[in-house]
Design a protein around this motif. Structure first.
Motif, mmCIF file in Angstrom:
data_model
loop_
_atom_site.group_PDB
_atom_site.id
_atom_site.type_symbol
_atom_site.label_atom_id
_atom_site.label_comp_id
_atom_site.label_asym_id
_atom_site.label_seq_id
_atom_site.Cartn_x
_atom_site.Cartn_y
_atom_site.Cartn_z
ATOM 1 N N LEU A 71 16.159 -21.576 28.017
ATOM 2 C CA LEU A 71 15.246 -20.465 28.291
ATOM 3 C C LEU A 71 14.382 -20.734 29.514
ATOM 4 C CD1 LEU A 71 14.187 -17.716 27.319
ATOM 5 C CD2 LEU A 71 12.481 -18.949 25.970
ATOM 6 N N GLU A 72 13.821 -21.916 29.600
ATOM 7 C CA GLU A 72 12.957 -22.237 30.729
ATOM 8 C C GLU A 72 13.750 -22.230 32.033
ATOM 9 O OE1 GLU A 72 9.740 -22.463 30.579
ATOM 10 O OE2 GLU A 72 9.827 -22.128 28.413
ATOM 11 N N GLY A 73 13.217 -21.527 33.018
ATOM 12 C CA GLY A 73 13.888 -21.442 34.313
ATOM 13 C C GLY A 73 14.850 -20.288 34.425
ATOM 14 N N SER A 74 15.127 -19.618 33.316
ATOM 15 C CA SER A 74 16.013 -18.465 33.352
ATOM 16 C C SER A 74 15.203 -17.193 33.561
ATOM 17 C CB SER A 74 16.803 -18.357 32.040
ATOM 18 O OG SER A 74 15.948 -17.979 30.975
ATOM 19 N N THR A 75 15.906 -16.095 33.842
ATOM 20 C CA THR A 75 15.227 -14.811 33.978
ATOM 21 C C THR A 75 14.540 -14.420 32.681
ATOM 22 O OG1 THR A 75 16.841 -14.085 35.632
ATOM 23 C CG2 THR A 75 15.555 -12.377 34.541
ATOM 24 N N LEU A 76 15.155 -14.732 31.547
ATOM 25 C CA LEU A 76 14.529 -14.433 30.262
ATOM 26 C C LEU A 76 13.196 -15.151 30.111
ATOM 27 C CD1 LEU A 76 17.641 -14.613 27.909
ATOM 28 C CD2 LEU A 76 16.348 -12.563 28.526
ATOM 29 N N GLY A 77 13.139 -16.416 30.538
ATOM 30 C CA GLY A 77 11.884 -17.160 30.475
ATOM 31 C C GLY A 77 10.832 -16.565 31.390
ATOM 32 N N GLU A 78 11.258 -16.109 32.568
ATOM 33 C CA GLU A 78 10.326 -15.484 33.509
ATOM 34 C C GLU A 78 9.779 -14.176 32.941
ATOM 35 O OE1 GLU A 78 12.525 -15.059 37.076
ATOM 36 O OE2 GLU A 78 12.648 -17.218 37.485
ATOM 37 N N ILE A 79 10.648 -13.401 32.278
ATOM 38 C CA ILE A 79 10.189 -12.149 31.668
ATOM 39 C C ILE A 79 9.159 -12.440 30.577
ATOM 40 C CG2 ILE A 79 10.895 -10.204 30.239
ATOM 41 C CD1 ILE A 79 13.533 -10.182 31.785
ATOM 42 N N ASP A 80 9.425 -13.437 29.756
ATOM 43 C CA ASP A 80 8.473 -13.803 28.702
ATOM 44 C C ASP A 80 7.114 -14.160 29.312
ATOM 45 O OD1 ASP A 80 10.438 -13.388 26.868
ATOM 46 O OD2 ASP A 80 10.714 -15.498 26.325
ATOM 47 N N ALA A 81 7.133 -14.904 30.424
ATOM 48 C CA ALA A 81 5.878 -15.302 31.063
ATOM 49 C C ALA A 81 5.128 -14.084 31.606
ATOM 50 C CB ALA A 81 6.167 -16.297 32.193
ATOM 51 N N VAL A 82 5.851 -13.148 32.207
ATOM 52 C CA VAL A 82 5.217 -11.938 32.728
ATOM 53 C C VAL A 82 4.608 -11.123 31.593
ATOM 54 C CG1 VAL A 82 5.660 -9.727 33.872
ATOM 55 C CG2 VAL A 82 6.657 -11.818 34.790
ATOM 56 N N VAL A 83 5.343 -11.010 30.486
ATOM 57 C CA VAL A 83 4.835 -10.244 29.341
ATOM 58 C C VAL A 83 3.550 -10.874 28.808
ATOM 59 C CG1 VAL A 83 5.299 -9.583 26.947
ATOM 60 C CG2 VAL A 83 7.077 -9.316 28.690
ATOM 61 N N ARG A 84 3.541 -12.194 28.657
ATOM 62 C CA ARG A 84 2.345 -12.866 28.138
ATOM 63 C C ARG A 84 1.155 -12.684 29.076
ATOM 64 N NH1 ARG A 84 6.147 -16.792 26.227
ATOM 65 N NH2 ARG A 84 6.089 -17.840 28.252
ATOM 66 N N GLU A 85 1.410 -12.709 30.381
ATOM 67 C CA GLU A 85 0.312 -12.611 31.347
ATOM 68 C C GLU A 85 -0.206 -11.185 31.486
ATOM 69 O OE1 GLU A 85 -0.536 -13.474 36.115
ATOM 70 O OE2 GLU A 85 1.272 -14.260 35.143
ATOM 71 N N ALA A 86 0.702 -10.213 31.468
ATOM 72 C CA ALA A 86 0.303 -8.839 31.757
ATOM 73 C C ALA A 86 -0.088 -8.045 30.521
ATOM 74 C CB ALA A 86 1.435 -8.113 32.489
ATOM 75 N N ALA A 87 0.386 -8.452 29.354
ATOM 76 C CA ALA A 87 0.162 -7.656 28.141
ATOM 77 C C ALA A 87 -1.316 -7.421 27.816
ATOM 78 C CB ALA A 87 0.865 -8.307 26.960
ATOM 79 N N PRO A 88 -2.215 -8.404 27.995
ATOM 80 C CA PRO A 88 -3.616 -8.149 27.634
ATOM 81 C C PRO A 88 -4.268 -7.037 28.457
ATOM 82 C CG PRO A 88 -3.198 -10.508 27.769
ATOM 83 C CD PRO A 88 -1.996 -9.822 28.345
ATOM 84 N N THR A 89 -3.845 -6.841 29.699
ATOM 85 C CA THR A 89 -4.489 -5.848 30.565
ATOM 86 C C THR A 89 -3.682 -4.570 30.718
ATOM 87 O OG1 THR A 89 -3.492 -6.898 32.510
ATOM 88 C CG2 THR A 89 -5.710 -7.617 31.875
ATOM 89 N N ALA A 90 -2.368 -4.642 30.550
ATOM 90 C CA ALA A 90 -1.527 -3.450 30.739
ATOM 91 C C ALA A 90 -0.423 -3.408 29.699
ATOM 92 C CB ALA A 90 -0.935 -3.450 32.153
ATOM 93 N N PRO A 91 -0.777 -3.320 28.411
ATOM 94 C CA PRO A 91 0.253 -3.389 27.359
ATOM 95 C C PRO A 91 1.251 -2.244 27.420
ATOM 96 C CG PRO A 91 -1.867 -2.720 26.443
ATOM 97 C CD PRO A 91 -2.127 -3.162 27.850
#
Length: 241
Positions: A71-91
């Protein structure tokens, strides 16, 4: 971050436009018929089985990917990171970009247009696998791509035998939404590897549920070739059994 999410939404919108333009190459009297957006042959019971099977398939594949440390380093891992970062402000924007927009854009292009276009030239199974292969290649990732191929084959078989693109759109939207909510902590995290036997059981059960959902349904024939003029006199009728 919001700009990145809007770019993803715009990318899916572009795929919608490509599918709508490509529909001109398909037989039928309108976009609904050309892209297979009619009601099809799946009742609520069959649709529920197919949806559960798709969720299990996606969960099983994700568990395998996490369990193998891919998972780490894959596009799926990158999507998970974006979701975690952006979800609090733009769910809602996160849900649109990763949950709903891909279900519409990807299904219209790959199962609505490309699969039906391939079915004019290839046997039905080859068209399903061909569109799934293109779906996997489009993700441009050695981890996400193979998983997308398997998921695309499931959705392609569902659209082919069910006679409609709508169940595939529903399954895709429900799965992506559940994945986004899982990363946000609203639902159980689908990325936990857990027991490998659970992943294997999920994958096996998904195939059984799809078989049950499609049992007794004859695959839809290829779209009538508009060049021979026969589709006007003998329109295809879905199996209503």
């Amino acid at each position: 971050m919001a700009e990145l999410l809007w770019r993803d939404v715009q990318g899916q919108l572009l795929w919608v436009l490509v599918a709508l333009a490509g529909a001109a190459l398909l037989p039928g009297r309108g976009l609904v018929e050309r892209l297979g957006l009619g009601p099809g042959r799946l009742g609520p019971g069959r649709l529920g089985l197919a949806l559960l099977g798709f969720l299990l398939l996606s969960n099983g594949l994700h568990r395998v990917i996490v369990g193998l440390g891919l998972l780490e380093g894959s596009t799926l891992g990158e999507i998970d990171a974006v979701v975690r970062e952006a979800a609090p402000t733009a769910p809602l924007l996160v849900l649109l970009a990763f949950g709903l927009a891909p279900a519409l854009g990807e299904e219209l292009l790959f199962r609505g247009f490309l699969q039906r276009w391939l079915a004019l030239r290839l046997p039905g199974l080859a068209a399903v696998l061909g569109s799934a292969a293109l779906f996997g290649l489009a993700h441009l990732d050695p981890v996400q791509g193979p998983a997308a191929f398997v998921l695309g084959a499931y959705l392609g078989a569902l659209a082919w035998c069910g006679g409609s693109l709508l169940p595939a759109i529903l399954c895709h939207a429900a799965n992506n939404t559940a994945a986004v909510l899982g990363v946000q902590g609203v639902l159980p995290n689908p990325g936990a590897p857990g027991d490998p036997l659970l992943a294997a059981a999920a994958l096996a059960a998904s195939g059984g549920l799809l078989a049950l959902a499609l049992r007794g349904l004859q695959p839809a024939g290829p779209p009538a070739d508009p060049s021979d003029g026969s589709h006007a006199e003998h329109p295809a009728r879905p199996d209503r059994r």
